[in-house]
Write a protein that holds these residues in place. Structure first.
Motif, PDB file in Angstrom:
ATOM      1  N   ALA A 118       8.340 -29.881 -42.874  1.00 59.38           N
ATOM      2  CA  ALA A 118       8.187 -29.439 -44.485  1.00 59.38           C
ATOM      3  C   ALA A 118      10.027 -30.038 -44.102  1.00 59.38           C
ATOM      4  O   ALA A 118      10.888 -30.099 -45.090  1.00 59.38           O
ATOM      5  CB  ALA A 118       8.037 -28.452 -44.736  1.00 59.38           C
ATOM      6  N   ARG A 119      10.724 -29.174 -43.508  1.00 59.73           N
ATOM      7  CA  ARG A 119      12.423 -29.661 -43.064  1.00 59.73           C
ATOM      8  C   ARG A 119      12.872 -30.909 -43.310  1.00 59.73           C
ATOM      9  O   ARG A 119      13.893 -30.847 -43.217  1.00 59.73           O
ATOM     10  CB  ARG A 119      12.916 -28.958 -42.735  1.00 59.73           C
ATOM     11  CG  ARG A 119      12.870 -26.502 -42.344  1.00 59.73           C
ATOM     12  CD  ARG A 119      13.155 -25.631 -41.694  1.00 59.73           C
ATOM     13  NE  ARG A 119      12.791 -24.720 -42.095  1.00 59.73           N
ATOM     14  CZ  ARG A 119      13.914 -24.022 -43.053  1.00 59.73           C
ATOM     15  NH1 ARG A 119      15.187 -24.324 -42.666  1.00 59.73           N
ATOM     16  NH2 ARG A 119      13.359 -22.442 -43.551  1.00 59.73           N
TER      17      ARG A 119
ATOM     18  N   GLY B  89       2.197 -23.097 -37.999  1.00 64.81           N
ATOM     19  CA  GLY B  89       2.460 -22.690 -39.051  1.00 64.81           C
ATOM     20  C   GLY B  89       4.133 -23.042 -39.397  1.00 64.81           C
ATOM     21  O   GLY B  89       5.078 -24.213 -39.640  1.00 64.81           O
ATOM     22  N   ALA B  90       4.399 -22.998 -37.093  1.00 64.45           N
ATOM     23  CA  ALA B  90       5.898 -23.339 -37.407  1.00 64.45           C
ATOM     24  C   ALA B  90       5.643 -24.759 -37.446  1.00 64.45           C
ATOM     25  O   ALA B  90       7.005 -25.435 -38.159  1.00 64.45           O
ATOM     26  CB  ALA B  90       6.191 -22.942 -35.899  1.00 64.45           C
ATOM     27  N   ASN B  91       4.852 -25.410 -36.331  1.00 65.15           N
ATOM     28  CA  ASN B  91       4.670 -26.770 -37.581  1.00 65.15           C
ATOM     29  C   ASN B  91       4.702 -27.617 -37.992  1.00 65.15           C
ATOM     30  O   ASN B  91       5.624 -28.557 -38.489  1.00 65.15           O
ATOM     31  CB  ASN B  91       3.274 -27.281 -36.513  1.00 65.15           C
ATOM     32  CG  ASN B  91       3.512 -29.116 -35.981  1.00 65.15           C
ATOM     33  OD1 ASN B  91       4.307 -29.292 -35.548  1.00 65.15           O
ATOM     34  ND2 ASN B  91       2.443 -29.138 -35.765  1.00 65.15           N
ATOM     35  N   LYS B  92       4.287 -26.769 -39.536  1.00 69.62           N
ATOM     36  CA  LYS B  92       4.614 -27.473 -40.475  1.00 69.62           C
ATOM     37  C   LYS B  92       5.564 -27.200 -40.980  1.00 69.62           C
ATOM     38  O   LYS B  92       5.876 -27.703 -41.555  1.00 69.62           O
ATOM     39  CB  LYS B  92       3.342 -27.084 -41.819  1.00 69.62           C
ATOM     40  CG  LYS B  92       1.672 -27.519 -41.217  1.00 69.62           C
ATOM     41  CD  LYS B  92       0.627 -26.371 -41.460  1.00 69.62           C
ATOM     42  CE  LYS B  92      -0.962 -26.880 -41.401  1.00 69.62           C
ATOM     43  NZ  LYS B  92      -1.712 -25.708 -42.974  1.00 69.62           N
ATOM     44  N   GLY B  93       6.141 -26.287 -40.568  1.00 72.59           N
ATOM     45  CA  GLY B  93       7.252 -25.894 -41.216  1.00 72.59           C
ATOM     46  C   GLY B  93       8.743 -26.789 -40.706  1.00 72.59           C
ATOM     47  O   GLY B  93       9.720 -27.633 -41.612  1.00 72.59           O
ATOM     48  N   VAL B  94       8.620 -27.748 -39.438  1.00 76.64           N
ATOM     49  CA  VAL B  94       9.291 -28.944 -39.421  1.00 76.64           C
ATOM     50  C   VAL B  94       8.877 -30.148 -40.036  1.00 76.64           C
ATOM     51  O   VAL B  94      10.033 -30.531 -40.328  1.00 76.64           O
ATOM     52  CB  VAL B  94       9.125 -28.777 -37.495  1.00 76.64           C
ATOM     53  CG1 VAL B  94       9.218 -30.375 -36.901  1.00 76.64           C
ATOM     54  CG2 VAL B  94       9.081 -27.268 -36.742  1.00 76.64           C
TER      55      VAL B  94
ATOM     56  N   TRP C 233      10.810 -31.601 -33.575  1.00 69.78           N
ATOM     57  CA  TRP C 233      11.869 -31.209 -34.498  1.00 69.78           C
ATOM     58  C   TRP C 233      12.814 -31.590 -34.387  1.00 69.78           C
ATOM     59  O   TRP C 233      13.687 -32.477 -35.318  1.00 69.78           O
ATOM     60  CB  TRP C 233      12.458 -29.591 -34.641  1.00 69.78           C
ATOM     61  CG  TRP C 233      13.510 -28.868 -34.853  1.00 69.78           C
ATOM     62  CD1 TRP C 233      14.263 -29.559 -35.716  1.00 69.78           C
ATOM     63  CD2 TRP C 233      13.340 -27.997 -37.023  1.00 69.78           C
ATOM     64  NE1 TRP C 233      15.443 -29.429 -36.669  1.00 69.78           N
ATOM     65  CE2 TRP C 233      14.016 -28.359 -37.081  1.00 69.78           C
ATOM     66  CE3 TRP C 233      12.615 -27.381 -36.571  1.00 69.78           C
ATOM     67  CZ2 TRP C 233      15.195 -27.041 -38.009  1.00 69.78           C
ATOM     68  CZ3 TRP C 233      12.993 -26.770 -37.862  1.00 69.78           C
ATOM     69  CH2 TRP C 233      14.369 -26.137 -38.648  1.00 69.78           C
TER      70      TRP C 233
ATOM     71  N   TYR D 273       6.008 -23.826 -28.035  1.00 73.06           N
ATOM     72  CA  TYR D 273       6.923 -24.224 -28.728  1.00 73.06           C
ATOM     73  C   TYR D 273       8.023 -25.467 -28.935  1.00 73.06           C
ATOM     74  O   TYR D 273       8.718 -25.411 -28.988  1.00 73.06           O
ATOM     75  CB  TYR D 273       6.867 -22.870 -28.698  1.00 73.06           C
ATOM     76  CG  TYR D 273       6.933 -21.800 -29.632  1.00 73.06           C
ATOM     77  CD1 TYR D 273       7.337 -21.662 -31.521  1.00 73.06           C
ATOM     78  CD2 TYR D 273       5.195 -20.931 -29.793  1.00 73.06           C
ATOM     79  CE1 TYR D 273       6.684 -21.121 -32.030  1.00 73.06           C
ATOM     80  CE2 TYR D 273       5.056 -20.478 -31.167  1.00 73.06           C
ATOM     81  CZ  TYR D 273       5.425 -20.313 -31.922  1.00 73.06           C
ATOM     82  OH  TYR D 273       5.517 -19.791 -33.070  1.00 73.06           O
TER      83      TYR D 273
END
Length: 299
Positions: A211-212, A204-209, A25, A18
């Motif tokens: 996307a955002r 999923g957190a990595n993909k969210g980064v 990020w 993380y």
């Protein structure tokens, strides 16, 4: 004691994973902010903005129509006016000037704007030269790192994912097999379980980064709502005529035929179209002698 070792190992790995996601990020957010600030500060010349949206021909046609250089009928055929035929009168900007000269090369036979845009090499060359000169004045815009062209780093990332998956499976098996005893072991086992759960959602957190912090087409987003002043000044009918002419990219209208872009000819008359397209040639028929009609009647 195995629960304590597992908790320490799992939480350390989770913190590392993380932490890397957080650094990614931060980096992507900084680059995205720089890109958006740079694009927002750009001052585009109207025709350059239109060219970036592949709308330079439409904008030039709108300016020539408003300036009285040409007329466009409901079928998209472009006809020069008297002002357009006066070679001493030419727009100052190079793009509408090049388009007007292209229409003059086809005069007196009508042509669609789309056909000129696709097949008139001289017009395409002059439009391309203008676009290249304007693009050269743009500052270099940073690109969001996407991993393309960095095979060693991508291979290392794949190996890391595999090792992380193996570690997760082994740690989960050891945690299930080792029965905790006492409060301390239960606490450490719970911590290890939470660490494994966090690792499970790391992808999923990595993909969210991604996307955002995505910044796929900043120039397109910047120019999407901008319109060339000439296009904005058209009324509804003029706008439809210009769009119809620009979108007609496959045909050149000759005096008595419609020619496809590949050169195939259709010798049949289009009775619904040609009277409007060639209205200014109607006067030629009036000059025929009356004797011809009488001879025809006599026969």
């Amino acid at each position: 004691m195995i629960q304590l070792v597992l908790a320490a190992a799992v939480l350390t790995v989770a913190a590392s994973v993380y932490g890397a996601i957080g650094l990614r990020w931060r980096r992507r957010a900084r680059i995205r902010r720089e890109i958006l600030e740079l694009v927002a500060a750009l001052d585009f010349e109207p025709y350059h903005a239109a060219a970036l949206k592949s709308g330079a021909t439409e904008a030039a046609a709108a300016e020539l129509l408003l300036g009285g250089y040409l007329d466009i009928d409901g079928e998209g055929a472009v006809l020069l006016t008297e002002r357009g035929r006066a070679f001493g009168r030419t727009p100052v900007h190079p793009v509408p000037a090049a388009l007007l000269e292209a229409v003059r090369r086809h005069d007196p036979e009508p042509v669609s704007m789309g056909w000129i845009d696709c097949y008139d090499e001289e017009y395409r060359a002059r439009r391309g030269t203008y676009r290249s000169e304007r693009d050269a004045q743009l500052p270099e815009i940073p690109r969001m790192p996407d991993g393309e062209g960095r095979q060693p780093l991508a291979c290392c990332a794949c190996v890391g994912v595999v090792l992380l998956l193996v570690f997760w499976v082994v740690a989960a098996m050891l945690l299930v097999m080792a029965r905790p005893h006492g409060v301390l072991e239960w606490v450490t086992a719970t911590g290890a379980a939470l660490g494994l759960a966090a690792l499970w959602f790391a992808e999923g957190a990595n993909k969210g980064v991604g996307a955002r912090t995505a910044c796929d087409d900043p120039l397109g987003d910047r120019l999407r709502d901008e319109r060339h002043p000439a296009v904005a000044a058209l009324d509804e009918q003029q706008r439809l005529h210009v769009l119809g002419s620009v979108e007609d990219r496959s045909r050149w209208r000759g005096v008595d035929r419609v020619v496809d872009g590949d050169g195939d000819e259709d010798d049949e008359w289009d009775d619904d179209w040609w009277p409007d397209a060639y209205h200014y040639r109607a006067a030629d028929n009036d000059d025929e002698p009356d004797g011809g009609a009488g001879d025809t009647a006599a026969r």
